[in-house]
Motif scaffolding. Structure first.
Motif, PDB file in Angstrom:
ATOM      1  N   ALA A 175      61.715  59.267   1.863  1.00 14.33           N
ATOM      2  CA  ALA A 175      61.421  60.103   3.027  1.00 14.33           C
ATOM      3  C   ALA A 175      59.923  60.187   3.289  1.00 14.33           C
ATOM      4  O   ALA A 175      59.499  60.298   4.445  1.00 14.33           O
ATOM      5  N   ILE A 176      59.113  60.161   2.246  1.00 20.57           N
ATOM      6  CA  ILE A 176      57.661  60.166   2.460  1.00 20.57           C
ATOM      7  C   ILE A 176      57.279  58.932   3.290  1.00 20.57           C
ATOM      8  O   ILE A 176      56.530  59.018   4.268  1.00 20.57           O
ATOM      9  N   ILE A 177      57.830  57.790   2.915  1.00 22.82           N
ATOM     10  CA  ILE A 177      57.515  56.559   3.653  1.00 22.82           C
ATOM     11  C   ILE A 177      58.218  56.569   5.010  1.00 22.82           C
ATOM     12  O   ILE A 177      57.632  56.223   6.043  1.00 22.82           O
ATOM     13  N   GLY A 178      59.484  56.954   5.030  1.00 28.04           N
ATOM     14  CA  GLY A 178      60.267  56.896   6.273  1.00 28.04           C
ATOM     15  C   GLY A 178      59.753  57.841   7.344  1.00 28.04           C
ATOM     16  O   GLY A 178      59.735  57.504   8.533  1.00 28.04           O
ATOM     17  N   PRO A 208      62.070  54.322  -5.229  1.00 31.42           N
ATOM     18  CA  PRO A 208      62.936  55.010  -4.248  1.00 31.42           C
ATOM     19  C   PRO A 208      62.457  54.810  -2.812  1.00 31.42           C
ATOM     20  O   PRO A 208      63.245  54.941  -1.879  1.00 31.42           O
ATOM     21  N   GLY A 209      61.176  54.508  -2.621  1.00 28.54           N
ATOM     22  CA  GLY A 209      60.656  54.250  -1.275  1.00 28.54           C
ATOM     23  C   GLY A 209      60.580  52.778  -0.935  1.00 28.54           C
ATOM     24  O   GLY A 209      60.116  52.404   0.149  1.00 28.54           O
ATOM     25  N   PHE A 210      61.054  51.935  -1.843  1.00 26.58           N
ATOM     26  CA  PHE A 210      60.884  50.483  -1.690  1.00 26.58           C
ATOM     27  C   PHE A 210      61.550  49.966  -0.419  1.00 26.58           C
ATOM     28  O   PHE A 210      60.977  49.166   0.318  1.00 26.58           O
ATOM     29  N   ASP A 211      62.763  50.428  -0.143  1.00 25.17           N
ATOM     30  CA  ASP A 211      63.473  49.923   1.037  1.00 25.17           C
ATOM     31  C   ASP A 211      62.714  50.245   2.315  1.00 25.17           C
ATOM     32  O   ASP A 211      62.576  49.386   3.188  1.00 25.17           O
ATOM     33  N   GLN A 212      62.244  51.467   2.440  1.00 25.12           N
ATOM     34  CA  GLN A 212      61.503  51.813   3.656  1.00 25.12           C
ATOM     35  C   GLN A 212      60.236  50.958   3.778  1.00 25.12           C
ATOM     36  O   GLN A 212      59.829  50.616   4.887  1.00 25.12           O
ATOM     37  N   ILE A 213      59.621  50.624   2.644  1.00 24.35           N
ATOM     38  CA  ILE A 213      58.396  49.809   2.710  1.00 24.35           C
ATOM     39  C   ILE A 213      58.723  48.377   3.133  1.00 24.35           C
ATOM     40  O   ILE A 213      58.137  47.847   4.079  1.00 24.35           O
ATOM     41  N   VAL A 214      59.678  47.745   2.449  1.00 22.42           N
ATOM     42  CA  VAL A 214      59.902  46.317   2.714  1.00 22.42           C
ATOM     43  C   VAL A 214      60.797  46.078   3.932  1.00 22.42           C
ATOM     44  O   VAL A 214      60.643  45.057   4.620  1.00 22.42           O
TER      45      VAL A 214
END
Lengths: 374, 356
Positions: B93-96, B120-126
């Protein structure tokens, strides 16, 4: 109104037009649609007929090899049109990949709706031109984008609202749950619009949730509405309630639009392998367009002129879609390397130069051989 | 006799320095001053926020606490909670939400509390941050900076000492930098925030409290490598915390009249191959070092590119001095995993043909 927002469990099922086209009074919803005139109802009907026609034409284009894939919205027209027509231009939509009717209502050209499914681009339009992000295929990821956008709107002191669309399956994703946590924590002006179409490809909604989808939201501190998603008027009322809450500092609202995916998940799917016998017929009786026809007919609004105008509009839109799809030029080969970065990137620039030279080599060889034959 | 008999404590793998080093942060930075690396990032963040009201910080514990490493100290008091956002505890959520803010024209700076928490933020990053500009054919920009404390050597629990940079150098659409000293920490955080592309900004957590001179000048572009120690016999490439170790190795090698050219890569994507190639053409020998596991690591890619482009200049096979292909080990074993001065010198010996 508060009694339907306060998280009463189970959530009330909200409906204004019955499947047989009877307008039922509901003093909780009626004030939100009292401005909807007969002309408005006709316009909503025409929208729904046109998007169903776009859907049928796109499915045909896929069967004819013109599209690689198509995710039909058949059966979900009221959920999408009723919500999209409640929005303002300065609101911003973060959709999944099935919101083709929402895109149509936001003004996206029919050919641009199918551009991504033809494989010509990863998205068909400029999000800023229509206040709508392009399809997001990772399930539920867009709900966080909507929440962040809404946090920004709050910081900017404007009353624009983010609206995010997702399905019943997406409610199992971490991102959707994180979005609900963040939206509640920051009281972000975001509407979570869940189309519960009963199926996540082959998995019935009971695999995702043991309670109604709407009943989950109050646990996050987010009021929810459970609305008949095949009733365009009730959907519009529910969306307006949620938008009004967001615009006036009330924070997020969760809407579960109970509807049914009458077609396959995508054109690559075969629902006959998992759909119980009789279920399609059961939902066909609750068809969103059928019930609006019955309502309009009862009101004397379904005149031959309206029927003819509707048919002509659908035909014309389908023709524009088909021509725009088939005439779409293939993208330039070197555009495969475009827009990865906003500014030059040494490694990629080297690959572009090498590939350009490689392609140029073929052109040289081709013209050489032509010259030899001549 | 080889140089690997030189055994001394590796100063770069020491624990955090005492907090009695000067911590004053003039605002704005007006002239060269001495700051710790953590304070240099803080000064860079502050300057970026002063310059552009669209710069907002998101992260866990970054507000009242000032971050677990105090990198965002005092920024909440100065800029308020709309711009220094203590988020709920969810990295995706931080990334999203940063993606959504970027859609609205913001320049979010996300803090991932520890390297191992980025997944946990990997998907939003890549799947999102890295490709939305490409997906939308340039219509939507993602000027997001993702700050990540990285690397080991602090005796931490699992998931607090990782080096995940190769996942991100492998991801098209991202720029990746790693800083090694206070000046670069200041200059590169400002350049990263100013970039219209998303930037992964890796911070060498065991160097946070090391002081150094910092000038408000931004210096060389973020994409450029820096020759730290000129040399003629072997090129030694490092980034992040290992730059200090490599510099110590060069000093130790000079005792045996071996001249090591130490290069701080700074940018991991793209790599400044012009600087790297110029060095290898001069020395004919290459050693690449990183804490991350060897297989699929950045070192392998650099060795491949240098071999392709400088094959006829190479006097010996390039050498990698890296972490082992293991999950990060327990604290009592991490000194065996992390490249230290002696392992670097052992690598230099192999590049010189003194050992196999």
């Amino acid at each position: 109104m508060l009694d339907i927002l306060a998280g009463d469990i189970p959530a009330t099922f909200l409906q204004l037009v019955t499947p047989d086209g009877v307008r039922q009074p509901d003093d909780r919803l009626d004030p939100w649609v009292e401005d909807v005139t007969g002309a408005h109802l006709v316009a909503l009907y025409q929208d729904m007929v046109v998007v169903r026609r776009i859907d049928a034409e796109a499915t045909a284009l896929q069967r004819q090899g013109e599209l690689g894939l198509w995710p039909p919205l058949l059966g979900q027209e009221a959920a999408q049109v009723g919500s999209a027509r409640a929005l303002r231009p300065d609101d911003f939509v973060f959709p999944s990949y099935r919101e083709n009717a929402v895109a149509y209502c936001r003004g996206v050209a029919p050919a641009d709706i199918v551009r991504v499914w033809r494989g010509n681009a990863q998205s068909g339009w400029d999000p800023y031109a229509f206040g709508m992000a392009t399809p997001n295929i990772i399930i539920g990821a867009q709900t966080l984008h909507a929440t962040g956008w809404a946090m920004g709107a709050l910081a900017d002191g404007v009353d624009s609202v983010a609206v995010t669309y997702f399905g019943d399956g997406a409610t199992s994703q971490g991102d959707v749950n994180e979005a609900l946590v963040f939206a509640a924590s920051f009281q972000a002006p975001v509407v979570f619009f869940c189309q519960n179409n009963q199926w996540a490809i082959s998995e019935p909604v009971g695999v995702q949730a043991r309670v109604s989808i709407a009943d989950r939201a109050p646990g996050f501190g987010i009021p929810s509405l459970r609305v008949d998603g095949n009733d365009v008027l009730a959907v519009m009322a529910a969306t307006r309630i949620a938008l009004d809450r967001a615009r006036t500092g009330g924070g997020p609202t969760f809407i579960e639009a109970v509807t049914y995916r009458m077609g396959p998940h995508t054109t690559a799917d075969d629902p006959t392998r998992y759909r119980p016998a009789g279920q399609l017929e059961e939902w066909a009786a609750k068809d969103p367009i059928l019930r609006l026809r019955l309502l309009l007919d009862g009101l004397g609004l379904l005149t031959p002129e309206v029927e003819e105008q509707t048919r002509a509009r659908a035909d014309a839109t389908a023709a524009v879609l088909r021509a725009g799809c088939i005439d779409m030029p293939d993208p330039e080969p070197l555009s495969v390397l475009a827009h990865v970065y906003t500014t030059p990137h040494a490694a990629l620039d080297g690959q572009r130069a090498n590939y350009a030279a490689y392609l140029a080599g073929f052109e040289q060889t081709s013209s050489d051989s032509t010259g030899g034959k001549a | 006799m080889t140089m690997t008999t030189i055994v001394r404590p590796s100063p770069s793998v020491a624990g955090p320095a005492p907090t009695s080093v000067p911590l004053a942060t003039p605002v704005p930075l007006t002239g060269t001053t001495t700051l710790t690396l953590a304070k240099a990032i803080n000064a860079g963040l502050r300057q970026a926020m002063l310059d552009d009201p669209k710069v907002v910080l998101l992260g866990e514990d970054i507000g009242t606490l000032g971050g677990v490493f105090r990198v965002t100290s005092d920024l909440l008091a100065e800029f308020g909670k709309r711009r220094v956002v203590d988020t709920p505890l969810a990295e995706s959520a931080i990334i999203g939400t940063a993606v959504g803010l970027a859609y609205r024209g913001y320049r979010p700076v996300c803090e991932i509390q520890f390297d191992g928490f980025i997944f946990p933020g990997f998907d939003q990053i890549v799947s999102q941050v890295a490709r939305i500009h490409y997906r939308t054919q340039g219509a939507v920009r993602m000027p997001i900076t993702i700050r990540v404390p990285f690397g080991g050597g602090i005796g931490a629990a699992e998931h607090h000492s990782e080096s995940p940079e190769a996942y991100f150098t492998h991801t098209s659409g991202l720029r990746v930098v790693a800083v090694s000293n206070p000046q670069d920490a200041y200059s590169l955080i400002r350049q990263a925030i100013a970039s219209d592309d998303p930037v992964l900004y890796f911070e060498p957590k065991r160097r946070y409290h090391v002081p150094g001179a910092v000038s408000p000048e931004l210096g060389a572009p973020m994409e450029s490598a820096r020759v730290v120690t000129p040399g003629t016999d072997v090129t030694l490439l490092a980034y992040g915390a290992l730059v200090a170790t490599a510099t110590d190795a060069a000093i130790a090698a000079s005792d045996e009249s071996v001249s090591i050219e130490v290069i701080d890569l700074r940018s991991l994507s793209p790599v400044d191959y012009a600087t790297v190639e110029a060095s290898v053409r001069k020395t004919g020998r290459l050693v690449v070092t990183h804490e991350a596991a060897r297989t699929g690591g950045l070192g392998g890619e650099i060795v491949a590119v240098v071999t392709e482009r400088c094959f006829e200049y190479l006097e010996a096979a390039p050498v990698r001095v890296t972490g082992f292909d293991i999950p990060y080990p327990p604290a009592k074993l991490e000194s065996h995993h992390l490249p230290d001065l002696d392992r670097m010198l052992d690598g230099v010996d192999r590049a010189l043909g003194r050992r196999r």
